[in-house]
Design an enzyme around this catalytic site. Structure first.
Site, PDB file in Angstrom:
ATOM      1  CE  LYS A 109      67.293  50.464 -59.836  1.00  0.00           C
ATOM      2  NZ  LYS A 109      68.296  50.295 -58.750  1.00  0.00           N
TER       3      LYS A 109
ATOM      4  CB  THR B  96      62.252  55.907 -53.547  1.00  0.00           C
ATOM      5  OG1 THR B  96      63.485  56.251 -52.905  1.00  0.00           O
ATOM      6  CG2 THR B  96      62.527  55.607 -54.993  1.00  0.00           C
ATOM      7  N   GLY B  97      59.023  56.181 -53.171  1.00  0.00           N
ATOM      8  CA  GLY B  97      57.661  55.892 -53.650  1.00  0.00           C
ATOM      9  C   GLY B  97      56.971  57.156 -54.136  1.00  0.00           C
TER      10      GLY B  97
ATOM     11  CD  GLU C  40      60.810  51.523 -43.127  1.00  0.00           C
ATOM     12  OE1 GLU C  40      61.091  52.201 -44.130  1.00  0.00           O
ATOM     13  OE2 GLU C  40      60.144  50.478 -43.177  1.00  0.00           O
TER      14      GLU C  40
ATOM     15  CB  CYS D 209      58.731  46.731 -45.380  1.00  0.00           C
ATOM     16  SG  CYS D 209      58.198  45.149 -46.005  1.00  0.00           S
TER      17      CYS D 209
ATOM     18  CD  GLU E  30      73.296  51.967 -55.213  1.00  0.00           C
ATOM     19  OE1 GLU E  30      72.302  52.622 -55.510  1.00  0.00           O
ATOM     20  OE2 GLU E  30      74.320  52.450 -54.746  1.00  0.00           O
TER      21      GLU E  30
ATOM     22  N   GLY F 162      60.177  49.724 -51.733  1.00  0.00           N
ATOM     23  CA  GLY F 162      61.309  50.479 -51.204  1.00  0.00           C
ATOM     24  C   GLY F 162      60.810  51.536 -50.235  1.00  0.00           C
TER      25      GLY F 162
ATOM     26  CD  GLU G 137      56.064  46.184 -49.254  1.00  0.00           C
ATOM     27  OE1 GLU G 137      56.045  46.997 -48.283  1.00  0.00           O
ATOM     28  OE2 GLU G 137      56.964  45.363 -49.443  1.00  0.00           O
TER      29      GLU G 137
HETATM   30  P1  NDP Z   1      65.054  53.211 -52.039  1.00  0.00           P
HETATM   31  O1  NDP Z   1      63.598  53.316 -51.906  1.00  0.00           O
HETATM   32  O2  NDP Z   1      65.803  54.416 -52.442  1.00  0.00           O
HETATM   33  O3  NDP Z   1      65.453  52.061 -53.085  1.00  0.00           O
HETATM   34  C1  NDP Z   1      64.622  51.032 -53.538  1.00  0.00           C
HETATM   35  C2  NDP Z   1      64.814  50.821 -55.047  1.00  0.00           C
HETATM   36  O4  NDP Z   1      64.395  51.990 -55.750  1.00  0.00           O
HETATM   37  C3  NDP Z   1      66.280  50.620 -55.436  1.00  0.00           C
HETATM   38  O5  NDP Z   1      66.354  49.716 -56.513  1.00  0.00           O
HETATM   39  C4  NDP Z   1      66.687  52.026 -55.850  1.00  0.00           C
HETATM   40  O6  NDP Z   1      67.813  52.087 -56.674  1.00  0.00           O
HETATM   41  C5  NDP Z   1      65.436  52.463 -56.590  1.00  0.00           C
HETATM   42  N1  NDP Z   1      65.327  53.918 -56.754  1.00  0.00           N
HETATM   43  C6  NDP Z   1      65.901  54.907 -56.013  1.00  0.00           C
HETATM   44  N2  NDP Z   1      65.558  56.126 -56.496  1.00  0.00           N
HETATM   45  C7  NDP Z   1      64.765  55.905 -57.572  1.00  0.00           C
HETATM   46  C8  NDP Z   1      64.084  56.750 -58.501  1.00  0.00           C
HETATM   47  N3  NDP Z   1      64.156  58.081 -58.424  1.00  0.00           N
HETATM   48  N4  NDP Z   1      63.347  56.186 -59.490  1.00  0.00           N
HETATM   49  C9  NDP Z   1      63.246  54.855 -59.574  1.00  0.00           C
HETATM   50  N5  NDP Z   1      63.870  53.986 -58.741  1.00  0.00           N
HETATM   51  C10 NDP Z   1      64.612  54.505 -57.742  1.00  0.00           C
HETATM   52  O7  NDP Z   1      65.618  52.634 -50.696  1.00  0.00           O
HETATM   53  P2  NDP Z   1      67.107  52.685 -50.096  1.00  0.00           P
HETATM   54  O8  NDP Z   1      67.841  51.539 -50.614  1.00  0.00           O
HETATM   55  O9  NDP Z   1      67.746  54.022 -50.334  1.00  0.00           O
HETATM   56  O10 NDP Z   1      66.812  52.522 -48.543  1.00  0.00           O
HETATM   57  C11 NDP Z   1      66.429  53.659 -47.789  1.00  0.00           C
HETATM   58  C12 NDP Z   1      65.338  53.319 -46.797  1.00  0.00           C
HETATM   59  O11 NDP Z   1      64.202  52.800 -47.483  1.00  0.00           O
HETATM   60  C13 NDP Z   1      65.697  52.212 -45.803  1.00  0.00           C
HETATM   61  O12 NDP Z   1      66.422  52.695 -44.733  1.00  0.00           O
HETATM   62  C14 NDP Z   1      64.319  51.748 -45.400  1.00  0.00           C
HETATM   63  O13 NDP Z   1      63.789  52.608 -44.430  1.00  0.00           O
HETATM   64  C15 NDP Z   1      63.509  51.875 -46.685  1.00  0.00           C
HETATM   65  N6  NDP Z   1      63.400  50.603 -47.447  1.00  0.00           N
HETATM   66  C16 NDP Z   1      62.220  49.948 -47.422  1.00  0.00           C
HETATM   67  C17 NDP Z   1      62.107  48.727 -48.050  1.00  0.00           C
HETATM   68  C18 NDP Z   1      60.848  47.933 -48.012  1.00  0.00           C
HETATM   69  O14 NDP Z   1      60.925  46.719 -48.061  1.00  0.00           O
HETATM   70  N7  NDP Z   1      59.696  48.567 -47.999  1.00  0.00           N
HETATM   71  C19 NDP Z   1      63.236  48.108 -48.732  1.00  0.00           C
HETATM   72  C20 NDP Z   1      64.432  48.913 -48.753  1.00  0.00           C
HETATM   73  C21 NDP Z   1      64.496  50.107 -48.115  1.00  0.00           C
HETATM   74  P3  NDP Z   1      69.320  52.100 -56.043  1.00  0.00           P
HETATM   75  O15 NDP Z   1      69.827  50.775 -56.423  1.00  0.00           O
HETATM   76  O16 NDP Z   1      70.025  53.225 -56.667  1.00  0.00           O
HETATM   77  O17 NDP Z   1      69.203  52.290 -54.559  1.00  0.00           O
END
Ligand code: NDP
Length: 486
Positions: free
Chosen positions: A176, A233-234, A386, A285, A179, A229, A251
């Protein structure tokens, strides 16, 4: 306007038609042009993909020998390299990532496949001779159906910190992607399939996290989820995974310190710590978002830093001169600007940047200028949350002990860098800072050979290296009870 990429889901080795009228539209973050349409997947489509992965796991794939799997992974790697220009262009325009960086990510993806290809032939177990009549072997087996959920900042890079290792160990996967940046995941599925991956071994369903992401994580037919992510969400994923006690690798976020001691080579260090926060415009990250500087050199060091930050070229990500591209989307840009306002309100001193970059022709893009705050206290919001943008909080310390205390005073523990020419100090501090990766006189480099992941709220488990591949396996103990000698 260039050609708009349009995708369907990739399930069981085929493109599965998705509704076009509900498609997710992706616009170029630097200029607002429509560049791609991804399917807005449903829970039913996700179930179809999980079913295909489950069937493939009960098929020939887990029986392939390590040699056969290794050859296939090498072939996928070769094809990724052959598609370097195209994949890097897509990645650059969807993420807003400077093109050189996007090329590096694609080459890195190919490298992961090569390393996983080598490891799969050397995944060894244990032998125990326990007694005259008892011996045992410990073997590694695939976990089963694995869900890979990836974010938008390194779509192909993070996917390939997971995918080759999951395949190398005989798992089947459902991916997945984010988006906002789904294209290269679909492209890679097609590449892998054309290289000879059996149908159903890699499936891709795009859409929203709370719909298809949640369906993937909650499914009892999925044995493991590997997620990168946000920490928020984690936590949701950990809860959703509880149903069938699936294995979870996370991660997550970070608030990594760069610690500058007075004896450091200040010129090299200023470049290094600026790169640590401005690389990928801070949407990373492991970004070095807290800069801890010794009181002895604080003012001189900040001066060098500001001068260098103001020279960074902001602009079109496809231009090789560009160092700072746009933020991923408008809402994220607003979030970064909001944090900048909080920094000002809480009393930090803004010494450069702090605003949107709206010089023509970039007025339609989501650019934020490299921003530096001094006089930051580690309890301020900009030092704790963050931000995921080019916003640096500079914090003063008076002693090594204080530097270590501040470095560890955070819920996160993903990474840290230490800038010093004193070897003893480097090692001493590296051991005391609680983070998964420590760089000495550097920041950001990653290699497939080296495990990556976080302490504390930065995650669970490790990716890459031997630890990374082993995390896609179950451990089975087989005991042999020999008959007594007659
Ligand atoms: P998210 O953690 O929400 O998104 C990461 C992935 O998880 C996306 O594919 C997202 O889908 C998916 N996701 C979201 N909700 C769920 C759920 N309930 N169950 C399963 N999968 C889910 O990050 P965001 O894109 O909203 O970014 C927000 C913040 O997260 C950033 O500002 C940053 O601080 C942090 N981040 C950290 C990252 C890292 O590398 N560690 C990478 C990206 C963000 P969808 O496509 O709908 O978003």
């Amino acid at each position: 306007m260039g050609k708009v990429r349009v995708y369907d889901h990739f399930i069981n080795g085929k493109w599965v038609k998705a509704k076009e009228d509900t498609a997710i539209l992706r616009h170029h973050p630097a200029n607002g042009e429509l560049i791609a349409k991804y399917p807005n997947g449903t829970a039913q489509e996700m179930e179809q993909a999980i079913e295909a992965a489950k069937e493939a796991f009960h098929g020939e794939w887990p029986e392939w020998s390590p040699k056969e799997r290794s050859r296939l992974l090498l072939e996928i790697s070769r094809r990724i390299r052959n598609n370097l220009d195209r994949l890097a262009e897509i990645e650059s325009e969807e993420v807003g990532k400077p093109i050189d960086l996007a090329r590096g990510d694609v080459m890195g993806a190919a490298d992961h496949f090569e390393y996983a290809a080598a490891l799969t032939r050397d995944l060894v177990g244990e032998t125990h001779l326990l007694d005259q009549n008892l011996s045992a072997i410990v073997v590694r087996e695939p976990v089963g159906v694995v869900g890979l959920i990836t974010p938008w900042n390194f779509p192909i890079g993070i996917l390939c910190q997971k995918l080759p290792y999951a395949l190398a160990t005989g798992n089947t996967v459902v991916v997945k992607p984010s988006e906002f940046t789904s294209s290269t995941t679909f492209e890679l599925a097609a590449i892998a399939y054309e290289a000879g991956l059996p149908p159903g071994v890699m499936n891709v369903v795009s859409g929203y996290g709370n719909v298809v992401g949640n369906a993937l994580v909650s499914s009892d037919d999925v044995d493991k989820v590997s997620f990168t992510g946000s920490t928020v969400t984690g936590r949701k994923i950990l809860e959703a995974a509880a149903g069938n006690i699936k294995k979870v690798s996370l991660e997550l976020g970070g608030k990594s310190p760069s610690i500058v001691f007075p004896e450091a080579d200040l010129e090299r260090t200023a470049e290094g710590v600026l790169h640590a926060i401005c690389f990928m415009q801070g949407e990373c990250c492991v970004a070095g978002s807290r800069l801890l500087v010794s009181d002895d050199i604080y003012d001189e060091f900040v001066e060098r830093l500001v001068e260098k930050a103001e020279q960074l070229v902001i602009g079109d990500p496809s231009d090789p001169e560009t160092k700072i591209g746009p933020m991923i989307h408008e809402k994220h840009m607003e979030k970064v600007l909001h944090y900048i306002q909080i920094g000002i309100d809480e009393g930090a001193k803004l010494v450069t940047g702090g605003t949107r970059h709206v010089d023509k022709p970039y007025d339609a893009g989501y650019f934020v200028k490299p921003t530096i705050f001094t006089d930051v206290d580690n309890s301020m919001t900009i030092a704790r949350d963050e931000i995921f943008g080019p916003v640096l909080s500079v914090i003063r310390f008076k002693s090594e002990e204080e530097a270590i205390r501040i470095a560890n005073d955070t819920p996160y523990g993903l990474a840290a860098s230490i800038w010093t020419t004193e070897l003893d100090r480097a090692f001493r501090v590296a051991k005391k800072v609680r983070a998964g990766t420590i760089w000495i006189n550097g920041h950001l480099n990653a290699y497939p050979e080296l495990p990556f992941g976080g302490y504390k709220a930065s995650g669970l488990d490790r990716e890459m290296g031997r630890h990374g591949i082993e995390s896609f396996t179950e451990v089975k103990t087989i005991q042999f009870h020999h008959a007594e000698k007659r």
